[in-house]
Design an enzyme around this catalytic site. Structure first.
Site, short mmCIF file in Angstrom:
data_model
loop_
_atom_site.label_atom_id
_atom_site.label_comp_id
_atom_site.label_asym_id
_atom_site.label_seq_id
_atom_site.Cartn_x
_atom_site.Cartn_y
_atom_site.Cartn_z
N HIS A 241 21.15 53.04 17.31
CA HIS A 241 21.79 52.17 16.33
C HIS A 241 20.87 51.03 15.90
O HIS A 241 20.50 50.18 16.71
CB HIS A 241 23.07 51.60 16.96
CG HIS A 241 23.88 50.75 16.05
ND1 HIS A 241 24.39 49.54 16.43
CD2 HIS A 241 24.28 50.95 14.77
CE1 HIS A 241 25.10 49.02 15.45
NE2 HIS A 241 25.04 49.85 14.42
N HIS A 283 20.59 45.30 7.76
CA HIS A 283 22.02 45.55 7.89
C HIS A 283 22.87 44.57 7.09
O HIS A 283 23.74 44.96 6.30
CB HIS A 283 22.44 45.50 9.36
CG HIS A 283 23.93 45.55 9.55
ND1 HIS A 283 24.72 44.43 9.60
CD2 HIS A 283 24.77 46.60 9.65
CE1 HIS A 283 25.99 44.79 9.74
NE2 HIS A 283 26.04 46.10 9.78
#
Length: 627
Positions: A241, A283
């Site tokens: 991740h 992100h």
């Protein structure tokens, strides 16, 4: 990114396998063999050779070394150097399986290999999956390339649970999807690579080096292109991740490197455009949290973004790490290894998605990128612009019908949160039946990994890829109690005559529930299988065990043989009237199989019971066809 089994043996050895009678007893298990890796269904069998013909199959090309068929096995001999035989055809997605036995080796370091991409001429370069006779060594199994210069490029190595040695059959299977491959040893995945470099026309081969090796049951099966589905015998796919974000600053090349070294199968990162349209890996909608700058990414130029420090916030020794562009990230993966699960972050216009696709293609990474998003329109744009890229839909809650939506969007994977999936884990089986993989986010605990393994998910997106990779290794060694299953009777590959009545023997361990089917119909361990009541031909036993350590499925087959002795047994043991019995036995003795079949059918339901007449007629016609 994300927020809110024992393989088949030849017919000759199947007869010698015999039968064992064993029943479920207290849920205890002795593992007799792991399930073979599952493939796409249906799949075209491109090659299927058991060498019972006694000669080299048509189209097989012995390039060098000594290759011959002996006692129903292909035997290759190399006194030194690499000796190979080529066959098959070029396939992008396939499973290559064989039963391999070292007959003689010069030393324990000598090896044999399944050629995964080898020109029919044997010319280099070619890629192979190698097994040493000393396969328990640290480099006992390998993925490797022989370059045009004659040097070896070994990309991956691992140790098998035991040494293949000499005189021992080992079931070997390699599952290939483009540049990715999985190495199965006796039904268990031990290694995976994403470093294959595929040609346009290379086929399959067998290779021996400094050894005499025999091969049996060589099969090549074409698979569906969705390599995201986890085969039986394979561990959870490890998806890092934002890179290894628990160990390095997220969405940086440093986090990518840590994730790669941790054994991640995929690197998961996010992409958004700068003010001047350059796709960057980030992100958040702003740079505030993960850099020394401030502002929305879409308001900053690529030059401004490249000037930011993206590492010091995480730890001092990462000071100076930069935000990578998508092009830089892909170039790093291409040169150093790895695959990208790329999330298109938030809503993107068609032009913005087109720029992302342009970068992926320019970096020659279309076979190594898997695109996901919460935004359905971004996925629609991607599908229209780049149908070659697999797609995944991220979900915080489950849709009413994930299968229907997956079909509508052309998804390769449906990727829910852990919390969402827990509300309805049955959707995993529904999606798998539709050929859609399930990747769950974002899960960092062994307790949750074990639960997800039980659900049968394909992969886990985690901040802790090294820990998940280690957990997978323990799983393969039985350290977390994965259910184990064996079908002891009838033995896999057994050939039964009509007089045999084996007990259906299933042994399981670490299982809460066990489901058994015979030819798709429910069956019960311990029941007697009356071969006189089964159709001639192959029958399939499937056992699925579910427990706290996950799920295991084993499939075996046996064959009911039509022969004159068995046919006589059918006539004698069925409730046939005396006159009809006498007439049918005379026809059988004279070898008049066509008349026997007609007689049984004409008298069915009267002198001959209907079910017995059907089987007698079918066996008689099978004998007639066999000559």
């Amino acid at each position: 990114m994300i927020v809110s089994s024992v393989g088949p043996t030849s017919a000759r050895r199947r007869v010698l396998a015999g039968l064992a009678t064993l029943v479920v007893a207290g849920g205890l298990l002795t593992t007799l063999g792991d399930a073979a890796p599952a493939g796409a269904e249906p799949g075209d069998v491109v090659v299927a050779e058991n060498f019972d013909s006694g000669t080299l199959p048509a189209g097989w090309r012995a390039i060098d070394g000594e290759w011959k068929v002996v006692d129903g096995r292909l035997v290759g001999t190399s006194t030194s150097g690499n000796r190979k035989i080529t066959f098959g055809r070029h396939l992008e997605h396939f499973r290559f399986s064989a039963t391999v036995r070292f007959e003689k080796v010069n030393e324990a370091t000598r090896w044999t290999a399944l050629g995964l991409d080898v020109p029919a001429s044997g010319a280099t370069p070619w890629w192979i999956a190698t097994m040493r006779s000393g396969s328990a060594a640290s480099n006992g199994l390998e993925f490797a390339q022989l370059t045009p210069a004659g040097s070896w490029n070994v990309t991956n190595t691992t140790a098998a649970p035991y040494a293949a040695g000499t005189g021992r059959d080992v079931k070997v299977s390699i599952e290939v999807h483009g540049n990715q491959a999985r190495w199965f040893f006796d039904g268990r995945q031990l290694m995976r690579t994403s470093s294959l470099q595929r040609s346009a026309d290379g086929g399959q081969a067998l290779v021996v080096n400094g050894a005499t090796v025999s091969f049996d049951d060589v099969t090549v099966t074409e698979l569906a292109p969705n390599g995201l589905l986890r085969p039986e015998g394979a561990p959870l796919t490890v998806i890092a991740h934002r890179g290894a974000s628990a160990a390095a600053p997220e969405n940086t090349l440093a986090a990518q490197e840590v994730a790669r070294r941790a054994g991640s199968d995929w690197i998961e990162n996010d992409v958004q455009p700068s003010r001047d349209g350059v796709p960057f890996v980030l992100h958040d909608g702003t740079v505030d949290r993960t850099t020394d700058g401030t502002g929305a990414i879409r308001n900053l130029t690529s030059a401004q973004l490249k000037a930011l420090d993206a590492g010091s916030w995480f730890a001092p020794h990462f000071t100076g790490a930069r935000l990578p562009t998508l092009a830089e990230q892909l170039a790093d993966l291409r040169s150093r290894g790895g695959n990208l699960l790329l999330e298109i972050k938030g809503a993107h216009s068609r032009d913005e998605v087109a720029r992302i696709v342009e970068v992926i293609r320019a970096e020659r990474m279309t076979t190594r990128v898997f695109v996901q998003s919460f935004d359905v329109e971004s996925l629609r744009h991607t599908r229209a612009l780049a149908p070659e890229l697999p797609l995944g839909l991220l979900r915080s809650t489950l849709d009413a019908d994930p299968v229907a939506l997956s079909k509508e969007l052309g998804l390769a994977a449906y990727n829910p949160s852990d919390g969402a999936l827990t509300t309805r884990p049955s959707v995993v089986a529904d999606l798998h039946a539709a050929g859609v993989a399930v990747m769950v986010w974002t899960v960092d605990s062994a307790t949750a990994w074990q639960r997800l393994e039980g659900y049968g998910v394909d992969g886990v997106i985690t901040n802790r890829p090294a820990e998940l990779a280690g957990w997978n290794a323990a799983q393969l060694q039985g350290g977390v109690g994965r259910p184990t299953v064996a079908v002891a009777s009838p033995a896999d590959g057994a050939r039964l005559d009509r007089a045999q009545r084996p007990t259906l023997g299933v042994v399981t361990g670490n299982a809460n529930t066990v489901t058994v089917t015979l030819d798709g119909e429910p069956a019960t361990p311990g029941q007697v299988l009356d071969a006189s009541r089964l159709a001639a031909g192959e029958h399939t036993i499937r056992v699925e065990a579910n427990g706290p350590g996950g799920r295991t499925t084993v499939t075996t087959t046996f064959t009911v043989v039509a022969d004159p002795t068995g046919l006589a047994h059918l006539v004698l043991t069925a409730q046939v009237e005396a006159g009809a019995r006498h007439a049918m036995l005379n026809l059988l003795a004279d070898g008049r199989y066509a008349q026997l079949a007609s007689y049984a059918e004409q008298h069915a339901g009267r002198q001959v019971p209907q079910d017995a007449a059907t089987i007698i007629a079918a066996d008689a016609r099978a004998l007639l066809a066999a000559g």
